[in-house]
Every structure is written in C-alpha cells, then in structure tokens.
Scaffold this motif. Structure first.
Motif, PDB file in Angstrom:
ATOM      1  N   GLU A 195       5.007   1.553  -6.389  1.00  0.00           N
ATOM      2  CA  GLU A 195       4.809   2.013  -5.011  1.00  0.00           C
ATOM      3  C   GLU A 195       4.422   3.492  -4.997  1.00  0.00           C
ATOM      4  OE1 GLU A 195       6.840   1.187  -0.729  1.00  0.00           O
ATOM      5  OE2 GLU A 195       8.192   1.448  -2.424  1.00  0.00           O
ATOM      6  N   GLN A 196       5.074   4.286  -5.817  1.00  0.00           N
ATOM      7  CA  GLN A 196       4.761   5.720  -5.879  1.00  0.00           C
ATOM      8  C   GLN A 196       3.345   5.973  -6.368  1.00  0.00           C
ATOM      9  OE1 GLN A 196       8.078   7.005  -8.297  1.00  0.00           O
ATOM     10  NE2 GLN A 196       9.277   7.612  -6.503  1.00  0.00           N
ATOM     11  N   ASP A 197       2.821   5.067  -7.182  1.00  0.00           N
ATOM     12  CA  ASP A 197       1.444   5.177  -7.667  1.00  0.00           C
ATOM     13  C   ASP A 197       0.431   4.604  -6.678  1.00  0.00           C
ATOM     14  OD1 ASP A 197       2.188   6.423  -9.987  1.00  0.00           O
ATOM     15  OD2 ASP A 197       1.727   4.743 -11.309  1.00  0.00           O
ATOM     16  N   GLY A 198       0.910   4.044  -5.563  1.00  0.00           N
ATOM     17  CA  GLY A 198       0.008   3.494  -4.561  1.00  0.00           C
ATOM     18  C   GLY A 198      -0.558   2.135  -4.907  1.00  0.00           C
ATOM     19  N   LEU A 199       0.058   1.455  -5.878  1.00  0.00           N
ATOM     20  CA  LEU A 199      -0.434   0.147  -6.298  1.00  0.00           C
ATOM     21  C   LEU A 199       0.127  -0.993  -5.463  1.00  0.00           C
ATOM     22  CD1 LEU A 199      -0.244   0.708 -10.137  1.00  0.00           C
ATOM     23  CD2 LEU A 199      -2.305   0.638  -8.728  1.00  0.00           C
ATOM     24  N   VAL A 200       1.306  -0.788  -4.907  1.00  0.00           N
ATOM     25  CA  VAL A 200       1.936  -1.823  -4.083  1.00  0.00           C
ATOM     26  C   VAL A 200       2.490  -1.193  -2.816  1.00  0.00           C
ATOM     27  CG1 VAL A 200       2.559  -3.253  -6.085  1.00  0.00           C
ATOM     28  CG2 VAL A 200       4.220  -1.616  -5.166  1.00  0.00           C
ATOM     29  N   ILE A 201       2.737  -2.050  -1.852  1.00  0.00           N
ATOM     30  CA  ILE A 201       3.369  -1.647  -0.595  1.00  0.00           C
ATOM     31  C   ILE A 201       4.560  -2.569  -0.393  1.00  0.00           C
ATOM     32  CG2 ILE A 201       3.081  -1.478   1.900  1.00  0.00           C
ATOM     33  CD1 ILE A 201       0.033  -1.146   1.314  1.00  0.00           C
TER      34      ILE A 201
END
Length: 122
Positions: free
Chosen positions: A63-69
C-alpha cells in the motif's frame, strides 16, 4: 554527512519482505489485474504459514508503494495505476489458458497465435 534511511522493506521482518516482494512481482508482471482483489490477510497468512501480523505488514508495504488500495469491508485490491492489464483482459486470458489446456493445446502455440493476431499487420 547524513545517514541513508532504510526503505520500508528493509525495516520489516524478512518474512513480510518476502511476501511483499512476491506480491509486488505478481502485480507488476500482470498476474493481478487493476482492481482485482488480493487474498485476505488472514488467507495469505494461512497459505504461507506466517502470522496475520506478518502478512499485514507485507500488505502495508504494498500500500505504501501505491501498488494496492485497502478499504474496510472491500479488502485489498490492486491499484489501477499498478496493474499492467485490466481485470476483464485478465479474465479472458485465464479462460483462454484453461480452455487451451483442456483442449491439449501447446502453450507456445497459443502464444504464437496471440502474437500473430495482435500484430499490427493482422
């Protein structure tokens, strides 16, 4: 001289990092489509034989890498910007792979036909 801060992955446990790297690879390789739901943290923990906390750390890194929400009651889904292919395309690819295998088709032949069909000259 300032010290270099360790990345999120470097600060977490090795099991969490391994899970993070595995899911990251699957996402960027297109195995998960945009908005496709990942297994629950609990399911991932059970499948991989780790604690739910370890799996949750891995999901947090994704999530922190913007790969998942992650959304309460909606689970964790691949971020639209992270996926290579849309969910509908992935469904069709999976169906094609299953049907091809059932028919005894060689995977390399199927790939060759896809390349031919998808080429600009076709």
């Amino acid at each position: 001289m300032t010290a270099v801060q360790p990345s999120v992955a470097e600060r977490e446990t090795s099991s969490a990092v391994e899970i993070y790297r595995s899911f990251r690879g699957l996402i960027v390789a297109g195995h998960f489509a945009a908005n496709e739901r990942l297994p629950s943290v609990r399911q991932t923990a059970t499948d991989l034989g780790v604690s739910a906390g370890t799996a949750a750390k891995a999901y947090k890194m994704l999530e922190q890498d913007g790969l998942v929400i992650t959304r309460t009651a909606a689970g964790t889904r691949v971020a639209p910007s992270a996926a290579v292919l849309s969910e509908s395309v992935m469904r069709r690819i999976r169906a094609l792979a299953e049907e091809s295998a059932s028919a005894g088709a060689d995977l390399e032949d199927v790939i060759a036909v896809l390349r031919l069909v998808g080429s600009p000259a076709s």
